[in-house]
Design a protein around this motif. Structure first.
Motif, short mmCIF file in Angstrom:
data_model
loop_
_atom_site.label_atom_id
_atom_site.label_comp_id
_atom_site.label_asym_id
_atom_site.label_seq_id
_atom_site.Cartn_x
_atom_site.Cartn_y
_atom_site.Cartn_z
N GLU A 95 -0.02 5.67 -10.54
CA GLU A 95 0.74 5.78 -9.41
C GLU A 95 0.21 5.56 -8.08
O GLU A 95 0.84 5.04 -7.14
N LEU A 96 -0.92 6.31 -8.07
CA LEU A 96 -1.44 6.08 -6.96
C LEU A 96 -1.96 4.84 -6.59
O LEU A 96 -1.68 4.22 -5.29
N TRP A 97 -2.43 4.13 -7.24
CA TRP A 97 -3.11 2.96 -7.20
C TRP A 97 -2.15 1.95 -7.03
O TRP A 97 -2.26 0.90 -6.28
N SER A 98 -1.08 1.88 -7.75
CA SER A 98 0.06 0.97 -7.57
C SER A 98 0.81 1.01 -6.20
O SER A 98 0.86 0.08 -5.55
N PHE A 99 0.96 2.29 -5.88
CA PHE A 99 1.49 2.39 -4.32
C PHE A 99 0.30 1.74 -3.26
O PHE A 99 1.04 1.07 -2.42
N LEU A 100 -0.83 2.12 -3.50
CA LEU A 100 -1.70 1.57 -2.52
C LEU A 100 -2.02 0.13 -2.63
O LEU A 100 -2.07 -0.61 -1.69
N ALA A 101 -1.89 -0.44 -3.77
CA ALA A 101 -1.89 -1.91 -3.90
C ALA A 101 -0.69 -2.68 -3.22
O ALA A 101 -0.81 -3.77 -2.58
N LYS A 102 0.59 -2.15 -3.38
CA LYS A 102 1.42 -2.66 -2.69
C LYS A 102 1.44 -2.78 -1.16
O LYS A 102 1.84 -3.51 -0.73
N LEU A 103 0.83 -1.61 -0.68
CA LEU A 103 0.74 -1.37 0.55
C LEU A 103 -0.50 -2.44 1.32
O LEU A 103 -0.33 -3.01 2.26
N ALA A 104 -1.53 -2.62 0.16
CA ALA A 104 -2.47 -3.31 0.52
C ALA A 104 -2.05 -4.89 0.65
O ALA A 104 -2.23 -5.67 1.72
N GLU A 108 -1.48 -6.72 4.46
CA GLU A 108 -2.35 -7.68 4.23
C GLU A 108 -3.78 -6.99 4.67
O GLU A 108 -4.24 -7.58 5.65
N VAL A 109 -4.36 -6.49 3.82
CA VAL A 109 -5.61 -5.88 3.90
C VAL A 109 -6.58 -6.50 2.74
O VAL A 109 -6.47 -5.97 1.54
N PRO A 110 -6.95 -7.69 3.19
CA PRO A 110 -7.79 -8.50 2.16
C PRO A 110 -9.05 -7.47 1.61
O PRO A 110 -9.33 -7.78 0.31
N TYR A 111 -9.68 -6.64 2.25
CA TYR A 111 -10.68 -5.73 1.72
C TYR A 111 -10.19 -5.17 0.42
O TYR A 111 -10.80 -5.11 -0.39
N LEU A 112 -8.82 -4.43 0.70
CA LEU A 112 -8.28 -3.63 -0.51
C LEU A 112 -7.98 -4.64 -1.44
O LEU A 112 -7.77 -4.22 -2.64
N LYS A 113 -7.42 -5.74 -1.18
CA LYS A 113 -6.70 -6.46 -2.32
C LYS A 113 -7.83 -7.25 -2.94
O LYS A 113 -7.71 -7.69 -4.27
#
Length: 122
Positions: A95-104, A108-113
């Motif tokens: 749930e944490l990673w899914s939420f953060l991935a959607k925000l990335a 538009e945060v390429p580093y996190l994507k």
């Protein structure tokens, strides 16, 4: 110079996954990366060893907090509230990673994507 660039790219893509599974390994690799004479093979071995560890609830929350730092200034009140709920009522790292991935993606945060921790959720 190519090996150094390859090492930097590899570490950039793996650092949050390592942080999630083992904070001490994260610190060890971060120190290793500051040394001028390390090799890509040595880095890969450190990563392989680190990623054999089992993450804890605390390491998930710590990693979430680090990544959330990319968004906290830009997030909407609703996103901030959701982040706080996820953190306070942690049950599942997915749930944490899914939420953060959607925000990335949204912000538009390429580093996190490019992070191997978030990649499966993009």
């Amino acid at each position: 110079m190519t090996q150094q660039r390859d090492m930097q790219q590899l570490w950039a893509s793996e650092k949050y996954r390592v942080m999630y599974v083992h904070q001490n390994s994260y610190n060890t690799i971060r120190h290793f990366m500051a040394q001028p004479d390390g090799t890509l093979q040595q880095l890969q071995q450190l990563l392989d060893n680190a990623l054999k560890q089992q993450p804890s609830r605390g390491s998930a929350i710590n990693t979430f907090d680090h990544i959330w730092g990319y968004f906290k200034k830009y997030a909407t009140p609703k996103e901030k509230e959701h982040a706080q709920q996820l953190r306070n009522h942690f049950q599942n790292a997915d749930e944490l990673w899914s939420f953060l991935a959607k925000l990335a993606v949204h912000y538009e945060v390429p580093y996190l994507k490019n992070s191997t921790l978030l990649l499966p959720y993009l």
